[in-house]
Design an enzyme around this catalytic site. Sequence first.
Site, short mmCIF file in Angstrom:
data_model
loop_
_atom_site.label_atom_id
_atom_site.label_comp_id
_atom_site.label_asym_id
_atom_site.label_seq_id
_atom_site.Cartn_x
_atom_site.Cartn_y
_atom_site.Cartn_z
N GLY A 34 0.82 -1.21 0.00
CA GLY A 34 0.00 0.00 0.00
C GLY A 34 0.85 1.26 0.00
O GLY A 34 2.02 1.22 -0.36
N LEU A 36 0.59 3.70 -2.09
CA LEU A 36 1.04 3.57 -3.48
C LEU A 36 1.56 4.89 -4.05
O LEU A 36 0.96 5.94 -3.84
CB LEU A 36 -0.13 3.05 -4.34
CG LEU A 36 -0.72 1.72 -3.85
CD1 LEU A 36 -1.94 1.33 -4.68
CD2 LEU A 36 0.33 0.60 -3.88
N HIS A 40 4.89 2.36 -7.87
CA HIS A 40 3.86 1.32 -7.99
C HIS A 40 3.03 1.51 -9.27
O HIS A 40 2.65 0.55 -9.93
CB HIS A 40 2.91 1.38 -6.79
CG HIS A 40 3.56 1.08 -5.48
ND1 HIS A 40 3.73 2.03 -4.51
CD2 HIS A 40 4.08 -0.07 -4.98
CE1 HIS A 40 4.32 1.49 -3.47
NE2 HIS A 40 4.56 0.22 -3.72
N GLU A 151 12.78 -2.92 -9.82
CA GLU A 151 14.22 -3.22 -9.74
C GLU A 151 14.90 -2.41 -8.64
O GLU A 151 16.01 -2.71 -8.24
CB GLU A 151 14.88 -2.90 -11.09
CG GLU A 151 14.49 -3.88 -12.17
CD GLU A 151 15.17 -3.62 -13.50
OE1 GLU A 151 15.00 -4.44 -14.41
OE2 GLU A 151 15.86 -2.58 -13.64
N GLN A 156 15.50 -7.98 -3.22
CA GLN A 156 14.17 -8.60 -3.09
C GLN A 156 13.79 -9.30 -4.41
O GLN A 156 13.32 -10.43 -4.41
CB GLN A 156 13.15 -7.53 -2.74
CG GLN A 156 11.71 -8.00 -2.84
CD GLN A 156 10.71 -6.99 -2.31
OE1 GLN A 156 10.58 -6.84 -1.12
NE2 GLN A 156 9.99 -6.30 -3.18
#
Length: 288
Positions: A34, A36, A40, A151, A156
Site C-alpha cells: 500500500g 502507493l 507502484h 528493480e 528482493q
Amino acid sequence: MTTPTLLRTVEDLGTVLGSARAEGRSVGFVPTMGALHAGHRSLMQRAADENDCVVVSVFVNPLQFAAHEDLDRYPRELEQDLVVCGEEQVDIVFAPSVNEMYPSPILTTVSVSPLHRILDGASRPGHFDGVATVVAKLFSMVGPCRAYFGEKDWQQLAIISRMTTDLSLPVTVRGCPTVREPDGLALSSRNVYLTDEQRTQATVLRRALDAGLELLAAGMRDPEAVGVRMAEVVRTASDAELDYAVAVPADTLQADGDLSGVVRLLLAVRFGTTRLIDNDGVDLSNGS
Ligand code: PAF
C-alpha cells in the site's frame, strides 16, 4: 478510470480469478504494502499493458518487520490506494486482514539462502524470509500469473526470482525499471524523511553508481576496485554514511573472482536515520 473490485478473502479472490481464467483472461499481479506512489503506478501500467486482468495486493506484512521497525506506524491508506488503482485500470484489489493471511501461527517459512542474509539482509535479519514467505503465499493465492516487482529493490527481486524457480511456482516474475526524480534520486517512500540538505546530497547515490558504471565501461573487472570507487563518491557527500557499495553478479549477489556477464552495482547509504538504497546494472557479456 475504473472502480476496482475490493476483495478481502482468499476464497473470494479464488472465485473471481477462476471466472477471469475461465473467460481466457491472463492475470497480472502487483504485490504491494500500500501507500502507493509513482513507482507502484509504473508496475501497474506494465501489468495492464501485458495482461487482461490486473490484481494488486495491499497487505502490510508483519513477518517482514523486525521488532524495532515499528509495523504500527507503517502508512495504511486503503481509500487513497483504491483511487490510484482505479486510475491505473486495476481490476482487483486484494486487501486481506492479518488473520486472513495468517489464520494460525506460521510454522513454515521460505528462506532463500544465502541471498537472505547478505547486503540488506545483514542489517535486517529475518526481513527477506518474511518477504519470501508472504510472496510465496500470495503467488499460491493468485495462481498462474505474471508478477511485477521494482528493480529498485534488487535484492528482493533476486530472492523472489530464485524462490519462484526453485519452487517451480507457476509465475513469471518481471523486474521493472526504477522510477527516478529528474535529478536521478530513486523514488522511495523514505525520501520524505530527508531534510532539505540531505535531499540535495542524496543525488550522490546516482553519481556513485555512474562512477562505478564508468569504471566498468573502461574495462575494470575487479569488483573490489569498483566498490571502492563508488564508496569514494559517496564520501564526497558530508552527511552520507556508507553501509555498502558492491559490484556483484546480478543473480547470486556475491562476487567470485573478476566480474563478467550480467553485473549489478548496489548501494546502501544512510542520511541520519534514513537509509536509502539504489542499484544499476550492465551486461559485460560482449567484450568482457
Ligand atoms: O516490496 C514490497 O512492497 C513488499 O516487500 C512485498 C513484495 C509486497 C511483500 O510484502
